[in-house]
Design an enzyme around this catalytic site. Structure first.
Site, PDB file in Angstrom:
ATOM      1  N   GLU A  19      -3.506  15.536  13.688  1.00  0.00           N
ATOM      2  CA  GLU A  19      -2.568  15.614  14.808  1.00  0.00           C
ATOM      3  C   GLU A  19      -3.265  15.653  16.171  1.00  0.00           C
ATOM      4  O   GLU A  19      -2.724  15.160  17.159  1.00  0.00           O
ATOM      5  CB  GLU A  19      -1.664  16.849  14.646  1.00  0.00           C
ATOM      6  N   GLU A  30       0.600  18.960   4.979  1.00  0.00           N
ATOM      7  CA  GLU A  30       1.434  20.158   5.104  1.00  0.00           C
ATOM      8  C   GLU A  30       2.430  20.244   3.946  1.00  0.00           C
ATOM      9  O   GLU A  30       2.657  21.329   3.385  1.00  0.00           O
ATOM     10  CB  GLU A  30       2.160  20.141   6.447  1.00  0.00           C
ATOM     11  N   ALA A  63       3.943  12.439   9.670  1.00  0.00           N
ATOM     12  CA  ALA A  63       5.278  12.317  10.238  1.00  0.00           C
ATOM     13  C   ALA A  63       5.461  10.898  10.778  1.00  0.00           C
ATOM     14  O   ALA A  63       4.492  10.155  10.990  1.00  0.00           O
ATOM     15  CB  ALA A  63       5.472  13.342  11.355  1.00  0.00           C
ATOM     16  N   GLY A  83       1.684  15.741   8.329  1.00  0.00           N
ATOM     17  CA  GLY A  83       2.818  16.300   7.613  1.00  0.00           C
ATOM     18  C   GLY A  83       2.724  16.113   6.113  1.00  0.00           C
ATOM     19  O   GLY A  83       3.307  16.893   5.348  1.00  0.00           O
TER      20      GLY A  83
END
Length: 260
Positions: A134, A114, A66, A111
């Site tokens: 993270e 993911e 992200a 992300g």
């Protein structure tokens, strides 16, 4: 649609969506998440599209995570909305009804992993590095990562990846089920395109049924999943593609599936 952060190209029935933020290692911000959601909605509704390749621009990263600069400024309520937007977009990909291949040339972190995990097939080069770091930011995955890595790699690997935050190389990622195949970087495009072509030549409704039976039926208790499979199987007997496929087999020729 015209996208600011995505490139969209078609090669026959194969659509390639490329996240085009190489200067940010294709990091996911709110605008990019919204564009991905819109682009996959469009691909789902376009009957000429039979398979999708999801890629990241540049040589270094599929998606490196992200956008941390954007994350840092979020309030808890804004973070909740951001998480839900990412989860919604990725669930749209997972339940698209058309096969999506993630092309992973380098980093797929946070992300990015993911996003890769919600795709149906993941092909990585030997240079791929996958992880959920993270925890090093004082966070945890928020786009469904804890749930998908658990289902793909198992509890022990999920805890290791999330608690330690250390990426794994392509060989270990393949062993854990995070990658379906590892190929040489020089042949990555060739191998991904060949796989996409194979999927695009298959019967679209059969592919959709397989995806539903595994991704939806597979979340049910066993008996319910079996019944879901039976009904999904039976429904395909109403299609022209089933009649074409069985006729082609008996006539010893290649089938020509129309998607009807």
């Amino acid at each position: 649609m015209n996208y600011q952060n995505l490139l969209c190209t078609d090669r026959g029935p194969v659509r390639t969506l490329t996240i085009n933020r190489p200067e940010k290692l294709n990091a996911l911000n709110r605008a990019t998440i919204a564009e991905l959601h819109a682009a996959f909605d469009e691909a789902r509704d376009d009957n000429s599209v039979r398979a999708i390749i999801l890629a990241g621009a540049g040589e270094k990263a599929f998606v490196a995570g992200a956008d941390i600069a954007e994350l840092q400024s979020l309030s808890p309520m804004e973070a909740l909305a951001f998480s839900r937007a990412g989860q919604s977009m990725m669930r749209t990909i997972e339940l698209l009804g058309k096969p999506v291949i993630a092309r992973i040339q380098g980093f797929a972190l946070g992300g990015g992993l993911e996003l890769a995990m919600c795709c149906h097939l993941r092909i990585g080069s030997e240079k791929a590095r996958l992880g959920l770091p993270e925890v090093t930011l004082g966070l945890l995955p928020g786009f469904g990562g804890t749930q998908r890595v658990l289902r793909l790699a198992g509890r022990a690997a999920a805890l290791e990846l999330c608690l330690l935050g250390q990426p794994v190389n392509a060989t270990r990622a393949e062993h854990l089920g995070l990658l379906n195949r590892v190929v040489a970087i020089d042949s990555l495009d060739k191998d991904v395109n060949e796989l996409a072509d194979q999927l695009a030549a298959s019967a679209p409704q059969a592919l959709a049924g397989i995806l539903d039976a595994i991704l939806v039926g597979g979340e049910c208790p066993s008996a319910e999943g079996m019944e879901f499979e039976s009904k999904t199987f039976a429904l395909r007997f109403s299609t022209d593609d089933m009649r074409e496929g069985t006729a082609a087999f008996l006539e010893k020729r290649k089938p020509d599936f129309k998607g009807t």
